[in-house]
Design a protein around this motif. Structure first.
Motif, mmCIF file in Angstrom:
data_model
loop_
_atom_site.group_PDB
_atom_site.id
_atom_site.type_symbol
_atom_site.label_atom_id
_atom_site.label_comp_id
_atom_site.label_asym_id
_atom_site.label_seq_id
_atom_site.Cartn_x
_atom_site.Cartn_y
_atom_site.Cartn_z
ATOM 1 N N ASP A 1 -0.795 19.348 25.526
ATOM 2 C CA ASP A 1 -2.121 18.592 25.444
ATOM 3 C C ASP A 1 -1.740 17.400 24.367
ATOM 4 O OD1 ASP A 1 -3.525 19.749 27.241
ATOM 5 O OD2 ASP A 1 -4.564 21.184 26.038
ATOM 6 N N SER A 2 -0.950 17.726 23.328
ATOM 7 C CA SER A 2 -0.792 16.849 22.337
ATOM 8 C C SER A 2 0.228 15.427 22.739
ATOM 9 C CB SER A 2 0.026 17.373 21.063
ATOM 10 O OG SER A 2 0.172 16.594 20.122
ATOM 11 N N LEU B 1 1.717 10.325 23.890
ATOM 12 C CA LEU B 1 2.730 9.717 24.468
ATOM 13 C C LEU B 1 2.777 9.057 25.796
ATOM 14 C CD1 LEU B 1 4.970 12.376 22.771
ATOM 15 C CD2 LEU B 1 4.096 10.259 21.576
ATOM 16 N N GLY B 2 2.125 9.605 26.765
ATOM 17 C CA GLY B 2 2.123 9.210 28.104
ATOM 18 C C GLY B 2 1.259 8.070 28.308
ATOM 19 N N GLU B 3 0.625 7.434 27.428
ATOM 20 C CA GLU B 3 -0.334 6.425 27.737
ATOM 21 C C GLU B 3 0.239 5.230 27.755
ATOM 22 O OE1 GLU B 3 -3.161 6.517 24.744
ATOM 23 O OE2 GLU B 3 -4.194 8.280 25.318
ATOM 24 N N GLY C 1 6.074 20.165 30.086
ATOM 25 C CA GLY C 1 5.371 19.293 29.458
ATOM 26 C C GLY C 1 5.839 17.923 29.553
ATOM 27 N N ALA C 2 6.835 17.558 29.309
ATOM 28 C CA ALA C 2 7.453 16.215 29.134
ATOM 29 C C ALA C 2 7.596 15.756 30.603
ATOM 30 C CB ALA C 2 8.764 16.351 28.519
ATOM 31 N N PHE D 1 5.637 12.429 31.169
ATOM 32 C CA PHE D 1 6.383 10.881 31.274
ATOM 33 C C PHE D 1 6.713 10.462 32.715
ATOM 34 C CE2 PHE D 1 7.431 12.730 26.802
ATOM 35 C CZ PHE D 1 7.103 11.380 26.352
ATOM 36 N N SER D 2 6.227 11.113 33.879
ATOM 37 C CA SER D 2 6.401 10.982 35.007
ATOM 38 C C SER D 2 6.018 9.477 35.440
ATOM 39 C CB SER D 2 5.639 11.970 35.851
ATOM 40 O OG SER D 2 5.902 11.617 37.348
#
Length: 298
Positions: free
Chosen positions: A54-55, A59-61, A80-81, A85-86
């Motif tokens: 969740d943290s 970064l995915g924004e 999670g990555a 990051f998809s």
């Protein structure tokens, strides 16, 4: 390029960030914030916990040209990555390890561990999964599930004057203190890389290479622990006592479990990277430790 480095506040990760800044890239780092840092120029800092999926959402924004993952420790971190990051990253460099080669062996090629072969086992480092197994399964998840190009850089033991684990320095201390150097009876030589070259290779691998999948990155040549001890003794003018044993406490011989594990760097060479010879930097680092300890130039 717009680059994110997860980790990167100490050792070769910090060297990597400074190299990328020097190359003119737009740099951000993502860390827990527990380690103070400073770089040659200001960088943007995301605060996150790598093991908390969740943290990672912070970064995915954004979209990234390149992401370096210095702190992926297991299959869940990798998954999670892959989710976060998809569709948001053009290239991903995962820092892996020689320990993916599960058994002692000489000059492993990348085929020594195929992340696409065998069963995918999801396990957590925090729940007892070993370091090597965690890295194996992280590579497996990236290879099977990532919707973006991933390069997994397999590094051997990384040494340098800035090594916060003090592994090479520990042997210098043992020789200066006339303590025994414990060597495994099965010592077949180990691969190494300097912290400076580890950073240079990672920068090259992310910014100049288009390779994907696994790649070994190590200095040319292998090193025997008894030869390290002999060089320290000769340079310091001290007698050296080496004893071959089957096992020993880590504190007494911190490189002990790596002395029969080596790999080749042929694939990286074929793709255009030239490595330094291991003794070119190893001897210099040993001399540096000795000079600092005995107060003279070696």
């Amino acid at each position: 390029m717009k680059i994110l480095v997860m980790g990167g506040t100490r050792y070769f990760g910090k060297r990597l960030v400074d190299l990328l800044i020097g190359q003119g890239h737009e740099l951000s780092i993502a860390t827990s914030g527990r380690t103070a840092f400073s770089f040659s120029k200001p960088v943007r800092h995301f605060k996150m916990e790598r093991q908390d999926a969740d943290s990672l959402q912070v970064l995915g924004e954004e979209d990234w040209d390149l992401v370096y993952d210095q702190i992926c420790s297991d299959a869940y971190d990798a998954r999670g990555a892959c989710t976060v990051f998809s569709g948001r990253v053009k290239r991903y460099v995962n820092t892996s390890t020689i320990r993916v080669y599960a058994q002692p062996g000489i000059m492993y090629g990348e085929q020594g561990y195929d992340p696409l072969a065998g069963q995918l086992i999801m396990g957590r480092r925090s729940e007892g999964v070993s370091y090597g197994e965690g890295k194996r399964q992280a590579e497996a998840v990236f290879a099977r599930e990532a919707a973006f190009p991933v390069l997994s850089v397999r590094l051997p033991v990384v040494l340098g004057l800035d090594d916060y684990t003090r592994r090479l320095e520990a042997y210098v201390d043992r020789v200066l203190n006339r303590e025994t150097i414990y060597v495994p009876v099965t010592d077949m030589g180990m691969s190494m890389i300097s912290s400076a070259e580890a950073a240079r290779f990672l920068a090259w691998a992310g910014c100049e290479s288009s390779q994907t999948g696994p790649v070994n990155a190590c200095s040319d040549g292998t090193v025997f622990l008894k030869d390290i001890a002999a060089y320290i003794g000769k340079s310091a003018g001290k007698p050296v006592v080496c004893e071959e044993v089957k096992q020993v406490e880590h504190a007494l011989s911190p490189l002990f479990d790596l002395c029969s594990l080596s790999m080749n760097n042929q694939l990286a060479r074929e793709n255009g990277y030239g490595f330094d010879n291991v003794w070119n930097w190893l001897s210099s680092d040993i001399d540096g430790f000795l000079a600092a300890k005995v107060g003279r130039t070696i």
